[in-house]
Motif scaffolding. Structure first.
Motif, short mmCIF file in Angstrom:
data_model
loop_
_atom_site.label_atom_id
_atom_site.label_comp_id
_atom_site.label_asym_id
_atom_site.label_seq_id
_atom_site.Cartn_x
_atom_site.Cartn_y
_atom_site.Cartn_z
N PRO A 463 0.82 -1.23 0.00
CA PRO A 463 0.00 0.00 0.00
C PRO A 463 0.85 1.26 0.00
CG PRO A 463 0.04 -0.98 2.18
CD PRO A 463 0.74 -1.95 1.28
N ARG A 464 0.36 2.26 -0.76
CA ARG A 464 0.98 3.60 -0.72
C ARG A 464 0.06 4.59 0.00
NH1 ARG A 464 3.14 4.72 -6.72
NH2 ARG A 464 2.94 2.55 -7.42
N LEU A 465 -1.14 4.14 0.32
CA LEU A 465 -2.07 4.92 1.13
C LEU A 465 -2.61 4.00 2.21
CD1 LEU A 465 -4.00 7.29 1.83
CD2 LEU A 465 -5.57 6.37 0.09
N LEU A 466 -2.47 4.41 3.45
CA LEU A 466 -3.01 3.67 4.57
C LEU A 466 -4.18 4.46 5.16
CD1 LEU A 466 0.17 2.36 6.44
CD2 LEU A 466 -1.42 1.05 5.02
N LEU A 467 -5.33 3.80 5.25
CA LEU A 467 -6.52 4.37 5.88
C LEU A 467 -6.69 3.67 7.23
CD1 LEU A 467 -8.81 4.07 2.73
CD2 LEU A 467 -7.53 6.09 3.44
N LEU A 468 -6.49 4.40 8.29
CA LEU A 468 -6.48 3.81 9.63
C LEU A 468 -7.61 4.40 10.47
CD1 LEU A 468 -2.61 4.07 10.26
CD2 LEU A 468 -3.89 2.20 9.20
N ASP A 469 -8.53 3.55 10.88
CA ASP A 469 -9.68 3.98 11.68
C ASP A 469 -9.47 3.51 13.12
OD1 ASP A 469 -12.07 4.94 12.55
OD2 ASP A 469 -13.32 3.82 11.13
N GLU A 470 -9.10 4.42 13.98
CA GLU A 470 -8.82 4.15 15.39
C GLU A 470 -7.77 3.04 15.54
OE1 GLU A 470 -9.64 6.00 17.69
OE2 GLU A 470 -11.48 7.03 17.15
N PRO A 471 -6.55 3.26 15.01
CA PRO A 471 -5.54 2.18 15.03
C PRO A 471 -4.93 1.89 16.38
CG PRO A 471 -4.58 4.20 14.17
CD PRO A 471 -6.05 4.47 14.35
N THR A 472 -5.15 2.75 17.38
CA THR A 472 -4.51 2.53 18.68
C THR A 472 -5.38 1.74 19.65
OG1 THR A 472 -5.29 4.63 19.59
CG2 THR A 472 -3.20 4.66 18.42
N ASN A 473 -6.61 1.42 19.26
CA ASN A 473 -7.48 0.66 20.15
C ASN A 473 -6.84 -0.67 20.55
OD1 ASN A 473 -9.43 2.61 20.07
ND2 ASN A 473 -10.83 1.48 18.74
N ASN A 474 -6.85 -0.97 21.84
CA ASN A 474 -6.42 -2.27 22.38
C ASN A 474 -4.92 -2.51 22.36
OD1 ASN A 474 -9.20 -3.03 22.66
ND2 ASN A 474 -9.22 -3.60 20.51
N LEU A 475 -4.13 -1.57 21.84
CA LEU A 475 -2.68 -1.77 21.84
C LEU A 475 -2.09 -1.43 23.20
CD1 LEU A 475 -1.08 -0.43 18.51
CD2 LEU A 475 -1.33 -2.79 19.28
#
Length: 526
Positions: A463-475
């Motif tokens: 991927p050259r575009l990353l679409l991240l929807d709430e990527p920090t949940n649960n980390l």
């Protein structure tokens, strides 16, 4: 008085892997933060306490009533609001009674709770969800029509409606905007009983009065908030590292003394052989036996000392934390300045007109209150589609075939990757050996996020575009640090939905966009 006691609690997975063995604990009154690495068993422990799992041995004793907010609540989009609140049967019975069609069973179902709807609406309003029950669908609308943050607050509403004495919250701030977080913080602060919170939200953990650390199947309590816990662990680690240094030095010293002792013994034996030739045979034999006994005793003494030093070193090394951390290496996907990445001109189902253009390696943060339509906008971007290879990390993490293993899911996204490459990538996300062969349905919240990241980052083409929807949940916090470092080095474009402002700032966001009722507006950095 509320109470929560664990006695000899033991639990293993069906494959025999132990999670806890003989855990004894008494949770103190007030607010306790339950912390530990992803996969340590925090959610499993809450499920055991809540009675959703049965222990292999031991017991959980709860004084009073218990309510449990699980972290995967958003995975049930077909449930209705009143079902989540646990009042659907009462509402149906109440409506039949009000229409003149009530039965004896309906009156029994309602009992004394004639104000059940009013209480539910009042609690929703307290948490900022009055609008959920205000439209035509009202309490009968489905969870799928709500945002992730609204669903979490709905789950908290359901828990509080039962007036519990013990409240279990698993990642309660996931997807919450800043205003919603403040309401949740207030609700936790004001709760009169025992609260046990699993969270990666430092602001929430610093509101705790006790921290319970789950590590290698053992539960240990620290007085104070998360900052005090970190300071205590850091001090322990400094002492442990000093003990390791001292123990290593002692091992070296005892090793040298053993060598010196052996050298002396060899020298004496050579001298003794010379003397034996000039002595009578009986006397020479007696001297030889005495010399051998003395040498053996000396050698054994120094060997025992060396063995003791090695044992102390092993114990000191065991006290040093060597926690495994994820390692993320993002694909080398370059987006050049001026290159068109995305050009979206549409109207969302919620009515907002959206004009969004992404050019070059921009880093865009998309913010806005819960329920405004940020996830809907991300879906519209996916449907556009972008002009470069792209991948999306959905908020609900529903990109898996639940029946297939983790390795099989990743192979589906990267059909040209070898099994060795797939398992190597999964190992960097802490899925080693047979962990890669676990069905996706069996993954915990933190494991699902790590697995999803591995899946989108090994996808073909890169991927050259990353679409991240709430990527920090649960980390957990170390994994969050590694994710931030990796995204900082990514050379493509980013579009990130998040309410984690420190995370967004660390990413080096170049444009801040806010979604409102009237559309998308560029705003000053938060």
């Amino acid at each position: 008085m509320s109470s929560l006691v664990l006695s000899d609690l033991s639990f293993s997975w069906p494959d025999g892997d132990p999670v806890f063995v003989g855990v004894d604990a008494v949770f103190p009154p007030g607010r306790t933060g339950l912390v530990g690495r992803n996969g340590a068993g925090k959610s499993t422990l809450l499920r055991l306490i809540a009675g959703r799992l049965g222990p292999d041995r031991g017991s959980v004793t709860v004084g009073g009533t218990l309510a449990y907010l699980r972290q995967d609540l958003t995975l049930d989009p077909g449930r209705t609001v009143d079902a989540v609140l646990g009042i659907d049967a009462q509402r149906k019975a109440l409506h039949r009674i009000e229409s003149g069609e009530g039965t004896e069973e309906d009156y029994t179902t309602v009992g004394t709770h004639w104000d059940v709807e009013e209480r539910a609406v009042a609690t929703l309003d307290r948490l900022g969800l009055a609008h959920v029950a205000a439209d035509a669908a009202g309490l009968g609308r489905t969870v799928g029509t709500l945002s992730g943050g609204e669903t979490m607050l709905l789950g908290l509403t359901a828990a509080l409606l039962t007036d519990p004495d013990v409240l279990l919250l698993d990642e309660p701030t996931n997807n919450l905007d800043l205003h919603a977080k403040s309401r949740l913080y207030a609700a936790v602060d004001q709760f009169p009983g025992i609260v046990v919170v699993v969270s990666h939200d430092r602001a929430l953990l610093d509101r705790m009065e006790t921290i319970a650390e789950l590590r290698e199947g053992e539960l240990r309590f620290f007085g104070g908030d998360f900052t005090h816990y970190e300071q205590a662990v850091a001090a322990e680690q400094d002492a442990a590292l000093a003990a390791v240094r001292d123990a290593r030095a002692d091992v070296r010293r005892q090793g040298r003394e053993l060598v010196d002792a052996q050298t002396k013994i060899d020298r004496r034996q050579r001298y003794g052989k010379k003397m034996e030739s000039s002595l009578p045979r009986i006397l020479a034999g007696e001297r030889k036996r005495q010399a051998q006994a003395s040498a053996g005793k000396l050698r054994a003494t120094h060997q025992d000392r060396l063995d003791d030093a090695r044992r102390v070193l092993t114990e000191a090394q065991d006290a040093v934390r060597d926690d495994k951390e994820i390692r993320i290496d993002l694909p080398d996907s370059v987006v050049h300045a001026g290159q068109r990445v995305l050009d979206l001109d549409t109207t969302l189902p919620t009515g907002q007109p959206v004009r969004l253009a992404v050019t070059g390696p921009e880093r865009i943060a998309l913010v806005g209150r819960n329920g405004i339509g940020k996830t809907t906008l991300m879906r519209a971007v996916c449907a556009a589609p972008p002009a470069v290879p792209w991948r999306v990390l959905p908020q609900r993490l529903d990109l898996f075939d639940e029946a297939r293993t983790l390795a099989q899911n990743v192979a589906d996204a990267a059909p040209h990757a070898t099994d060795e490459q797939i398992r190597g990538r999964l190992a960097r996300f802490l899925f080693r050996g047979r962990d890669a062969d676990v069905p996706a349905a069996a993954l915990s919240g933190g494991e699902r996020l790590r697995a999803a990241l591995a899946m989108i980052l090994l996808a073909e083409p890169a991927p050259r575009l990353l679409l991240l929807d709430e990527p920090t949940n649960n980390l957990d916090l170390p994994s969050l640090r590694h994710l931030t470092e990796a995204l900082t080095q990514f050379r493509g474009a980013l579009l990130v939905v998040s309410h984690d402002v420190p995370f967004l700032r660390d990413l080096g966001i170049t444009r801040w966009l806010e979604l409102t009722e009237s559309g998308v507006d560029e705003v000053d950095p938060i």
